[in-house]
Design an enzyme around this catalytic site. Structure first.
Site, short mmCIF file in Angstrom:
data_model
loop_
_atom_site.label_atom_id
_atom_site.label_comp_id
_atom_site.label_asym_id
_atom_site.label_seq_id
_atom_site.Cartn_x
_atom_site.Cartn_y
_atom_site.Cartn_z
CD GLU A 1 -3.05 -0.93 0.12
OE1 GLU A 1 -3.06 0.13 -0.55
OE2 GLU A 1 -3.87 -1.84 -0.04
NE ARG B 1 -3.73 2.90 -0.64
CZ ARG B 1 -4.96 2.88 -0.14
NH1 ARG B 1 -5.51 3.98 0.30
NH2 ARG B 1 -5.64 1.74 -0.07
CG ASP C 1 -6.33 -7.49 -7.46
OD1 ASP C 1 -5.29 -7.75 -6.81
OD2 ASP C 1 -7.11 -6.58 -7.12
CD GLU D 1 -11.01 -1.52 -8.33
OE1 GLU D 1 -10.02 -1.35 -7.58
OE2 GLU D 1 -12.19 -1.23 -7.98
#
Length: 664
Positions: free
Chosen positions: A295, A299, A428, A564
């Site tokens: 993360e 980010r 994913d 998404e």
């Protein structure tokens, strides 16, 4: 003896003082006085002054020749706009379509006024050829008026010397041709001086495309969200808009950093400068706090690198180097598969408390950022660490026709929890980054491409099914040979990734599958009462009277303002020019405004997408709403393919664009 004192005595006769030959402020007298002063200067002083005048004259001529035409065209355009409001072919410039403020400050979330729908006339589809080889900040030639922000205008960010500092990116335009296997271009030993745009490139730059009404609406949404963050959560990780407070995850201003490049792309100069000041003055990584490697990479590191490339401001590169170095202890494992958590103050790393596993998506979706950091700094350690992970995963057993399990052990380096395959959470972005690393590196690393193509074939073979009654194509999950008709909203990244691969020369059936899957993701919105998708859906495989294709379980009906579907709509519109994708995104924006907007500032995730009268707000605005959702929304509504040109940039999984590397 007393100190010596020197005196000068000047005597003026009355005639000299006020007579015909004295000072009378006449031009002739002033000319004689100036000449007298000039003659009193030394030869060196006169030479310096003459040189300065000559230098300024040369600079003036150069400035006139380079800036004359752009200023002339802008001036003429401005004058024309003042006289009349001309119709631009394919684009109607009417009053801004601003998202109206809620009627009452205490109104519940279900009462928010809807955006008035707007049909945009079709624009001629732009034929795409070899990429333009210049990276530059996006330009704006239109001043925007927005009701919500009284009489404030968004002006074109002036192209300055900062643009010349941005990295220049070139890719190889090879279509479907796959080059012989080569190693990626190694980082240089030092940061290279960015090349300046050639005069030919400067001449070929087309006029910027005006910002349209739907983009203006996105800007208003962003400003409303930013108002809440600034008023109640400034410098903190996430806004809690209903309680007018904040929540902390890492204590590093996640929302602010995630939104930096969004503000740049939207042209919000004032907000950007405010945020930059916070980064310069208050963003400190030397603190005793555990952060998640994945993360914080996508980010923070990704956001800083992207903002550096767009703005040319070295502040962001310095901060990126700092956090990058502090994340490196995560790779100190027996297998070199990184731990999930790092203490960026102490320089220690560890797995989660409950397991020694990391998720496959997390360890294989940090590569774009660390590779780019190596390219910019010349320090190979960042790229080597993440490349070693990819090479290791490439050799592992336990895959199923290219599909990977969700977990990997940091001690043994082997997959765990074998037999479970999904394109949703925990796996994913592994598939996304296979393709994007190949694109980032100039289409040379064929192992990455082979793994991606094999995985897509595995998806087709094991995970694709059609629902009833509408025959929607969806991606399910496989657990120990048993198929589950469950699909996370996260999987809606896949249509965009497939379209990106097709655009870069992969087979046409990837685009056909993308078109089918984006229709399914759209239906995940339109078949729900609020027009907003839940986090997870289950598809009906058998027709049942009175049942839709989609079933939603009570535990899955929340919406986190995820990006998404909008992300894939952006890719699909860029590559097809089909306006329906813009219209679908516009519907989603309206429903965000209707059901998630908080009157005092900000937007909130909701617990129940099936209850329009009470969607049950969760009191949290995720950082990715500003960093991803609104950015992709703005780009989706743009008809300017050079606004983050996909032949020059590749987006990381947090929607931060990074440049595609120049081929060797």
């Amino acid at each position: 003896s007393p100190p010596r004192r020197d005196f000068i005595s000047v005597t003026l006769s009355p005639e000299e003082a006020v007579g015909a030959g004295g000072y009378n402020n006449s031009k002739a007298w002033r000319r004689r006085s100036c000449w007298r002063k000039w003659k009193q200067l030394s030869r060196l002083q006169r030479s310096v002054i003459l040189f300065l005048f000559a230098f300024l004259a040369v600079c003036g001529v150069i400035s006139y020749t380079t800036m004359g035409e752009p200023w002339k065209s802008l001036t003429n355009k401005s004058l024309d706009d003042q006289r009349t409001e001309p119709e631009v072919p394919g684009l109607k410039l009417a009053n801004p379509a601003v998202l109206p403020a809620p009627r009452k400050a205490d109104a519940n979330l279900g009462d928010y006024p809807e955006l008035s729908p707007q049909k945009q006339p079709k624009l001629p589809h732009v034929r795409r050829g070899p990429p333009n080889l210049q990276i530059k900040p996006p330009r704006r030639d239109v001043r925007l008026k927005i009701q919500h922000d009284t009489n404030k205008v968004l002006e074109e960010p002036v192209q300055s010397h900062k643009e010349e500092k941005t990295e220049k990116s070139v890719i190889s335009w090879r279509g479907a041709v796959i080059e012989p296997d080569q190693s990626t271009e190694p980082p240089s030993s030092k940061i290279k001086e960015p090349e300046k745009p050639s005069s030919m490139e400067a001449e070929s730059q087309k006029e910027p495309v005006p910002i349209n009404e739907r983009q203006m609406a996105v800007i208003e949404v962003f400003r409303h969200a930013w108002k809440g963050y600034k008023d109640f959560a400034w410098g903190h990780d996430e806004l809690k808009p209903l309680s007018k407070s904040y929540s902390e995850w890492f204590g590093l201003g996640l929302t602010l950093i995630d939104a930096l490049d969004t503000m740049w792309i939207l042209g919000l100069k004032e907000e950007f400068e405010e945020a930059r000041k916070w980064v310069a003055d208050d963003l400190v990584f030397d603190k005793n706090v555990d952060v998640n490697l994945f993360e914080s990479t996508i980010r923070i590191l990704g956001g800083l690198l992207s903002t550096y490339h767009l703005s040319g401001d070295s502040l962001f590169l310095e901060k990126a180097k700092d956090i990058g170095n502090r994340l490196m202890p995560a790779f100190n494992t027996p297998s070199k598969v990184p731990y999930s958590d790092v203490n960026i103050g102490r320089g220690t790393a560890h797995p989660p408390r409950w397991t020694s596993d990391s998720t496959v998506a997390e360890v294989t979706s940090i590569q774009l950022e660390f590779r780019e950091l190596s390219r910019l700094t010349g320090d190979e350690k960042f790229q080597k660490a993440v490349d070693d992970v990819m090479k290791h995963v490439h050799t592992l057993s336990g895959k199923n026709d290219g599909l990977v399990p969700m977990f990997i052990n940091t001690n043994s380096g082997q997959f765990t929890h074998l037999g479970v395959y999904t394109l949703g959470a925990r796996a994913d972005s592994y598939y996304e980054y296979l393709l994007k690393q190949w694109i980032q590196g100039g289409k040379k690393e064929n192992e990455l491409l082979e793994d991606y193509v094999r995985a897509i074939e595995g998806v087709k073979k094991h995970l694709l099914q059609r629902s009833q009654p509408k025959q929607l194509t969806f991606v399910g999950e496989l657990a120990h040979g048993h198929f589950s008709a469950k699909m996370d909203h996260l999987v809606c990244f896949l249509p965009g990734t497939l379209a990106l691969g097709a655009h870069n020369g992969l087979t046409a059936d990837h685009m056909k599958l993308a078109e089918a899957l984006i229709e399914t993701c759209h239906q995940m919105y339109v078949q729900v009462e609020t027009g907003l998708s839940p986090e997870i859906v289950h598809f009906n495989l058998h027709a049942q009277k009175g049942h839709k294709d989609i079933e939603i379980k009570p535990a899955d009906r929340h919406n986190l303002l995820r990006p998404e579907t909008v992300e894939s709509l952006f890719y699909m519109y860029r590559f097809t020019g089909d306006k329906k994708y813009q219209d679908w995104g516009w519907e989603i924006l309206q429903n965000f405004n209707k059901y998630t907007r908080v009157p005092t500032g900000g937007y909130t995730s909701i617990n129940n997408v099936q209850n329009p009268s009470n969607p049950e707000p969760r009191d949290k605005m995720e950082s990715f709403f500003l960093g991803e959702t609104l950015k992709y929304m703005f780009l989706l509504f743009s008809d300017d393919i050079d606004l983050i040109n996909l032949d020059k940039y590749v987006f990381n999984t947090e929607a931060h664009p990074l440049p595609i590397w120049m081929p060797a």
